[in-house]
Write an enzyme that holds these catalytic residues in place. Structure first.
Site, PDB file in Angstrom:
ATOM      1  N   LYS A  94     115.165  41.021  90.667  1.00 31.77           N
ATOM      2  CA  LYS A  94     114.024  40.379  89.998  1.00 31.77           C
ATOM      3  C   LYS A  94     112.757  40.523  90.835  1.00 31.77           C
ATOM      4  O   LYS A  94     111.698  40.891  90.342  1.00 31.77           O
ATOM      5  CB  LYS A  94     114.339  38.888  89.761  1.00 31.77           C
ATOM      6  CG  LYS A  94     113.380  38.208  88.812  1.00 31.77           C
ATOM      7  CD  LYS A  94     113.646  36.719  88.688  1.00 31.77           C
ATOM      8  CE  LYS A  94     114.949  36.401  88.014  1.00 31.77           C
ATOM      9  NZ  LYS A  94     115.106  34.961  87.716  1.00 31.77           N
ATOM     10  N   LYS A 106     120.423  32.909  96.532  1.00 32.83           N
ATOM     11  CA  LYS A 106     120.696  31.850  95.550  1.00 32.83           C
ATOM     12  C   LYS A 106     121.592  30.811  96.198  1.00 32.83           C
ATOM     13  O   LYS A 106     122.411  31.139  97.061  1.00 32.83           O
ATOM     14  CB  LYS A 106     121.420  32.445  94.339  1.00 32.83           C
ATOM     15  CG  LYS A 106     121.363  31.584  93.110  1.00 32.83           C
ATOM     16  CD  LYS A 106     120.066  31.816  92.401  1.00 32.83           C
ATOM     17  CE  LYS A 106     119.940  31.169  91.064  1.00 32.83           C
ATOM     18  NZ  LYS A 106     118.777  31.733  90.338  1.00 32.83           N
TER      19      LYS A 106
END
Ligand code: GLU
Length: 436
Positions: A94, A106
């Site tokens: 991303k 994450k």
């Protein structure tokens, strides 16, 4: 039904397939197949009744090729290490597709947030921060909100981190409350970005943006703000759902009234909302409504191979991370449905996170108008690049996005390898000089 596979296999398959199209050898991107660091923690939390409970938490740092690791922290009962690892890799892609100087990470805690009081959630967040403290920081890894976490969670995180470090460190997380160094425009950024992507894809497909009939799955931060921006731009949100069920109204739902209703008290759900014109639909039917555009903005793996044939929308703009399974994607491609992929469509959040981080590092305060303008410039440019790449390779927008992201990542990796090689050669030449 979720198609059965380990989600990370998907990352590996996409890496192989994309690198092949670009003509790279496996050696060139091998490092991207392996997350650089994974931390699993057991978090002890004192519950309100005095008992002790242990929660499982993770932080995965997939790649820092392009900059410090960046990515949200989610709280959900269904998460596991494999899911967080996969989401961390998507963050790497991303950031690369919209050209931000960040890598991908994450985090998450396996917890059902509806079962904890606010003070239990606060203690859980602070204890988690404590445990991942050694691997996060404003120059190394910068978390942000994700599913079931918000500005308040980020405030607890920042406060705990700052105490441990002994100095205020607002740049360690983004998505904070404005009063604590958050950026104007951050809360609404993902939704605004989705609106921009809907507008751009409508232009390409000669579909009128104003009046486009849209269904949105999910009423979290992303779903709500996408609904708000699209409604204010003249689109017709005809269907909306959350965990409690869905609602439908042919002439378009009164989004302002619904959002006001949902925000008046925490914990309010769509099942409690009533208006004379609405029809209730089962939650699962939201995705198969007869609309122009579908926006999945809830959890991942919703559009499966089984469900895809029933989808009637011509365009899908992915608000959630990984809402479409590989099988679902294949079926939709066969049907000619165009998808603006998650790593592009929902990048508004991370783009404004980047702006927040810069403001924190340099003690700046930017105006909301300027932030939104900058967001638009980056996203529209990324959209056009992805579109052109997909045309060039006669492929999907998803594959186009991977091509752009991976080319940037592999080029960076090659440059680093070159650098290593040059250092090695230099050392070698010095040694040879000394040996004479
Ligand atoms: N959780 C968001 C995402 O998946 C935002 C991440 C961030 O701002 O770092 O893109």
């Amino acid at each position: 039904m979720i198609d059965k596979h380990d989600a990370y296999d998907e990352v590996l398959a996409i890496l192989d397939q994309t690198a092949k199209l670009l003509g790279w050898e496996e050696q060139d991107y091998l490092r991207l197949k392996y997350p650089e660091r994974e931390m699993k923690v057991s978090i002890p939390v004192e519950m309100d009744d005095g008992s002790l409970q242990i929660f499982e938490g993770y932080r995965v740092q997939h790649s820092n090729l392009l900059g410090p690791y960046k990515g949200g922290i989610r709280y959900h009962q269904s998460i596991d290490l494999s899911e967080i690892r996969t989401l961390a890799a998507w963050m790497t892609f991303k950031c690369a597709v919209v050209n931000l100087p960040f890598g991908g990470g994450k985090g998450g805690i396996k917890v059902d947030v509806t079962e904890l009081s606010k003070s239990e959630l606060e203690r859980l967040t602070r204890a988690y921060t404590n445990m991942i403290y050694p691997i996060v920081g404003p120059d190394t890894d910068i978390p942000a909100p994700d599913v079931n976490t918000n500005a308040e969670t980020m405030a607890w995180f920042m406060d705990t981190y700052s105490s441990l470090r002994g100095e205020p460190t607002p740049a360690v997380v983004t998505g904070k409350p404005i009063e604590l160094g958050g950026s104007l425009g951050r809360a609404d950024a993902t939704g605004l970005g989705i609106k921009l992507m809907v507008r751009e894809i409508c232009k390409k497909h000669k579909l009128a943006f104003k009046g486009a009939r849209i269904a949105i799955q999910g009423c979290g931060n992303v779903g709500r703000s996408a609904a708000k921006h699209l409604h204010r731009s003249g689109c017709k949100i005809v269907a909306l759902s959350d965990v409690s069920g869905g609602i439908y109204q042919e002439e378009g739902l009164d989004i302002e009234e619904i959002l006001k209703f949902l925000s008046e008290e925490t914990g309010r759900l769509l099942q409690d909302y009533y208006s004379p014109g609405i029809r209730r639909i089962p939650r699962e039917e939201l995705l198969i409504q007869d609309v122009d555009i579908l926006i999945p903005a809830a959890l991942g793996h919703q559009i499966t191979g089984e469900l895809a044939p029933q989808i009637k929308a011509r365009l899908i703009v992915e608000g959630a991370n990984a809402p479409t399974t590989i099988e679902g994607d294949k079926m939709l491609a066969k049907k000619g449905v165009i998808i603006v992929p998650d790593i592009l469509a929902n990048s508004g959040g991370i783009i404004v996170s980047y702006f927040e981080w810069i403001q924190n590092l340099y003690s700046l305060k930017w105006e909301e108008y300027d932030i939104n303008q900058k967001l638009e410039t980056i996203m529209v440019e990324a959209f056009n690049k992805v579109w052109d790449e997909a045309e060039k390779y006669s492929t999907s927008l998803r594959q186009g996005a991977y091509l752009i992201a991976l080319d940037r990542l592999i080029t960076a990796a090659k440059m680093k390898d070159l650098e290593q090689q040059t250092i090695h050669e230099y050392r070698h030449s010095i040694q040879s000089v000394h040996s004479y």
